[in-house]
Design a protein around this motif. Structure first.
Motif, PDB file in Angstrom:
ATOM      1  N   VAL A  83       0.664  -1.345   0.187  1.00  0.00           N
ATOM      2  CA  VAL A  83       0.332  -0.092   0.513  1.00  0.00           C
ATOM      3  C   VAL A  83       0.942   1.565   0.183  1.00  0.00           C
ATOM      4  N   VAL A  84       0.308   1.904  -0.927  1.00  0.00           N
ATOM      5  CA  VAL A  84       1.791   3.470  -1.034  1.00  0.00           C
ATOM      6  C   VAL A  84       0.691   4.394  -0.381  1.00  0.00           C
ATOM      7  N   ASN A  85       0.305   5.264   0.504  1.00  0.00           N
ATOM      8  CA  ASN A  85      -0.498   6.412   0.707  1.00  0.00           C
ATOM      9  C   ASN A  85      -0.053   7.939   0.708  1.00  0.00           C
ATOM     10  N   LEU A  92      -2.016  -3.344 -10.327  1.00  0.00           N
ATOM     11  CA  LEU A  92      -2.084  -2.514  -9.796  1.00  0.00           C
ATOM     12  C   LEU A  92      -3.211  -1.628 -10.032  1.00  0.00           C
ATOM     13  N   ALA A  93      -3.515  -0.296  -8.515  1.00  0.00           N
ATOM     14  CA  ALA A  93      -5.251  -0.290  -8.984  1.00  0.00           C
ATOM     15  C   ALA A  93      -4.524   1.054  -7.519  1.00  0.00           C
ATOM     16  N   LEU A  94      -5.257   2.009  -8.139  1.00  0.00           N
ATOM     17  CA  LEU A  94      -5.396   3.675  -7.150  1.00  0.00           C
ATOM     18  C   LEU A  94      -6.703   3.512  -6.739  1.00  0.00           C
ATOM     19  N   TRP A  95      -6.213   4.558  -5.863  1.00  0.00           N
ATOM     20  CA  TRP A  95      -7.766   5.359  -5.280  1.00  0.00           C
ATOM     21  C   TRP A  95      -6.952   6.720  -5.063  1.00  0.00           C
ATOM     22  N   PRO A 141     -12.757   5.216  -5.774  1.00  0.00           N
ATOM     23  CA  PRO A 141     -12.750   6.593  -5.411  1.00  0.00           C
ATOM     24  C   PRO A 141     -12.361   6.455  -3.995  1.00  0.00           C
ATOM     25  N   SER A 142     -12.106   4.462  -3.606  1.00  0.00           N
ATOM     26  CA  SER A 142     -11.557   4.586  -2.281  1.00  0.00           C
ATOM     27  C   SER A 142     -10.836   3.262  -1.924  1.00  0.00           C
ATOM     28  N   SER A 143      -9.668   3.713  -0.388  1.00  0.00           N
ATOM     29  CA  SER A 143      -8.853   1.716  -0.926  1.00  0.00           C
ATOM     30  C   SER A 143     -10.239   0.932  -0.992  1.00  0.00           C
ATOM     31  N   ASN A 144     -10.691   1.129  -0.172  1.00  0.00           N
ATOM     32  CA  ASN A 144     -11.496   0.040   0.328  1.00  0.00           C
ATOM     33  C   ASN A 144     -12.314  -0.746  -1.583  1.00  0.00           C
ATOM     34  N   LYS A 145     -12.537   0.045  -2.098  1.00  0.00           N
ATOM     35  CA  LYS A 145     -12.809  -0.211  -3.605  1.00  0.00           C
ATOM     36  C   LYS A 145     -12.216  -0.502  -4.110  1.00  0.00           C
ATOM     37  N   ALA A 146     -10.669   0.247  -3.743  1.00  0.00           N
ATOM     38  CA  ALA A 146      -9.740  -0.680  -4.974  1.00  0.00           C
ATOM     39  C   ALA A 146      -9.352  -1.943  -4.522  1.00  0.00           C
ATOM     40  N   ALA A 147      -8.842  -2.522  -3.125  1.00  0.00           N
ATOM     41  CA  ALA A 147      -8.536  -3.293  -2.944  1.00  0.00           C
ATOM     42  C   ALA A 147      -9.803  -4.384  -2.692  1.00  0.00           C
TER      43      ALA A 147
END
Lengths: 476, 476
Positions: free
Chosen positions: A308-310, A427-430, A454-460
């Motif tokens: 995870v990169v935030n 790789l998915a971005l949020w 739209p969110s990290s939750n959706k990307a995951a």
């Protein structure tokens, strides 16, 4: 299985198509039925039927199907339901075998509609006419630019996704779909008087242009067992994403009044059958398109170790929760990678997963290329199977402020570095917010095959769908 | 309880504020700390400290806190962590009692950072200095235009929502927040060296400008029991929405390295404690802001009977599922209402809940006012407690096509009719797509107090949060 369904062939690949109810009046709903075909250059011949016009949009118009001298592969009926029976009689007369019934008002239109439904279905069956609909807006085929839609469709984009709907709601998203996704075919089954989800699945399973199938269903006609068996056989070769609505008792009742069908299945049973068949179930419409995007854009992860990169530590914590809740474990990166990452981290910060890119940004505003390229060490690590990352919006906002001339170049550097990473590992971005620079970034990223959620939750969740499918495939 | 927490008073309502690390260089991160205060007209006096400048943004600058001749209510320290200890010594010297520590690199900054944290905390405690942060970007108070942020904030919007965060991630959303929501105060607790969630809650519970509290927490300091008790006492008077991150083991570990705190609570226990305390828990960041919007915009539903208006039958089914899954039952409307609705439905369509507005649209393009006003009969029905509806995007698209001059007037008629409905019964809309006309509609709707969500599921969830709170309140 293995035997292609031939029923749908004239619906997707007709040479000669007639539109009954054609109009050249842009105030009428039917206008774009013809206008889209012409503007987007349908590669077959078009025949228009309207008793009150000699010519529509530059094309000679016939007053009845019976007057057309040529044979027809497909007839689109878009008249009020009440007169569709007499048009169907014209079809019988002309020996037509494939009909799209666009209007509503049949099985969902009260007692009178129900009777009409029966009459049309009987007439079609007795004369060997296969019917798509009624209450449908389709088919679409990007190979020959066939498109049946009430809306102005700006363009088609060819690709490997086939959509099957049981409602015209996708219409609202049509321009979004064609600006984000590559599509092979779209089918709206409507009330399923005749052609149903089994025909669709049989056809698309064997369609060489279709790489994945995304299916919305409200009810399953006839024997669900065969449908599940068909899913099982197909999902070994092509991913299938399913959105099933009408799952609650009230929803099932609403489905009945929508398309006249009874969704009698037990939802949790259906859920476990889908799992066994290797189909990926989306919980709602947003998830449906999220999953389609991940399957279309990304290669599957080979295992469940995620990095995870935030940009904000707080979002890193939220993203980590999301990863674990979706079945991922946090990747432990190798020493070489950590050493590499130390180059962009400030001396007091130890690079750990989730990686707080935010603390690094300040030191790299003058050389963001280095920052992005160093991050690429993360997916290159052999202990990492996939990656989610937050769009560093503020970084670009500040660059714009500092030196707006450099902004476009920096954005392209970001997009191409991440697109490269995405080719090696999923790789998915949020995104953190909406509006401004972020809109441009998202557009550029998605055009380059990096999905943004739209969110990290959706990307995951979107990566988890890919991973689940991969596990299923490996077991086959 | 009942006794206001006085600790936070100088943080929200200081008369004299000093910024240590002020800069007039727009390339520096600290630039907007001062620039926002000036442009947005903070109603107190500002003192800037920077040893290398005589003047910044038109304000005389001091080379050290010790040089400032006046007393100070609040000092914002935004220097590298490493020199913060000596600035704290200046604060002791000047008899300052309230300090905001902006920088990171303390308890989350390895061994060295941990030692620094201890030293600063000890010095503060011994000298009665209350500390917000470190690793914080706040406070914000819309009453006096106090704002501490690294980002350019376009404007502040006063209202009843107080936000408490434990991370600066809200920064990215700050302009979105102020263009969508009315805010009283924002507090970012950061690493909670001293001031924590208990102080925040005690203060906001008694703050007359705060009507609801939206709280993001990663960990709870000290005795969780008192915090829960405090929530319970407060939620009887003000709704509280809580987003708890660091809920998974990996997330908790990430939280520890983010703010140096250990989130040791059992998540499902915490969940049930929140429920007993009447706090509404959001599952993720999107839901957090969705719930805040519904509590801010809407009155609570008095019971759980819901009506659904959709434009596509398929979305109506999906929405019905969402309503039932979120604890609503589909309202059965009275005969009078159904009779009224028949005026806009085509003769063959029986108006039933979910109501398919799509089939009506075609007949009302020339008089959409009538269409909208008739729909208002739905929330007026005594059997309806609340309503979700789909934005009729295509209707506006077609109006634009037909007569673009009429579009704005029609949009305003739509917005005002729905805003009126929303005053009588809670009403949430959902959108079908993004871009184009829909963006303008959403903006106009939200400015008029009608929340718009990206799906029927989210609209139903947001109303369900309101309903759950109402049930809790009624039991108190």
């Amino acid at each position: 299985m293995g035997q292609a369904n031939q029923v749908l062939e004239p619906f997707f690949n007709p040479q000669k198509v007639a539109i009954v109810g054609a109009t050249g009046n842009p105030m009428k709903m039917n206008y774009h039925l013809t206008e889209n075909l012409l503007r987007l250059k349908f590669q077959g011949r078009i025949y228009l039927v309207n008793p009150n016009r000699d010519e529509i949009l530059g094309i000679k118009t016939w007053s009845s199907l019976r007057d057309i001298p040529d044979g027809l592969d497909l007839v689109i009926i878009s008249t009020p339901a009440s007169i569709s029976l007499s048009i169907m009689e014209d079809c019988v007369e002309k020996g037509i075998k494939s009909v799209v019934l666009v209007p509503g008002g049949f099985s969902e239109g009260g007692k009178k509609g129900g009777e009409l439904h029966k009459k049309v279905a009987k007439l079609a069956k007795e004369n060997g006419i296969r019917v798509l609909g009624p209450n449908t807006l389709s088919p679409i085929n990007t190979s020959n630019n066939l498109i049946i839609s009430f809306h102005r469709v700006e363009r088609l984009r060819k690709g490997g996704i086939a959509f099957v709907f049981q409602s015209g709601f996708y219409e609202y998203k049509l321009n979004w779909i064609f600006s984000h996704l590559g599509v092979s075919k779209i089918l709206d089954l409507g009330n399923k008087m005749d052609i149903n989800e089994v025909d669709a699945l049989e056809y698309l399973a064997e369609d060489p242009e279709t790489k994945m199938i995304a299916m919305h269903i409200e009810s399953i006609r006839g024997e669900g067992k065969y449908f599940i068996q068909l899913l099982k056989g197909t999902s070994k070769r092509k991913p299938i994403v399913i959105l099933k609505s009408g799952r609650s008792p009230a929803g099932a009742k609403a489905a009945a009044s929508h398309t006249g069908a009874i969704a009698k299945e037990n939802d949790s049973l259906f859920d476990s059958l889908l799992k066994q068949a290797g189909a990926i179930r989306a919980q709602d419409l947003e998830e449906f398109f999220d999953f389609v995007k991940s399957f279309d854009f990304l290669i599957p992860p080979s295992d469940n170790r995620i990095a995870v990169v935030n940009i904000s530590g707080g979002e890193g914590v939220i993203a980590t929760d999301a990863c674990q809740q979706n079945g991922f474990q946090m990747a432990k990166l190798g020493k070489k990678t950590i050493k590499k990452l130390r180059e962009i981290f400030p001396p007091w910060e130890i690079p750990v997963n989730p990686f707080d890119g935010g603390v690094c940004m300040e030191f790299h505003l003058s050389d963001m290329g280095k920052f992005f390229h160093t991050l690429a060490a993360i997916p290159d690590d052999e202990n990492v199977d996939c990656l989610i990352a937050q769009i560093p919006r503020t970084m670009f906002e500040r660059t714009e402020h500092l030196q707006s001339s450099r902004l476009s170049a920096t954005m392209e550097e970001f997009v191409s570095t991440f697109a490269d990473m995405g080719k090696r590992k999923p790789l998915a971005l949020w995104r953190s917010s909406v509006g401004g620079i972020e809109e441009r970034l998202v557009e550029r990223l998605e055009l380059n095959g990096i999905p943004v959620y739209p969110s990290s939750n959706k990307a995951a969740k979107a990566l988890a769908a890919l991973y689940k499918y991969q596990v299923y495939r490996n077991q086959c």
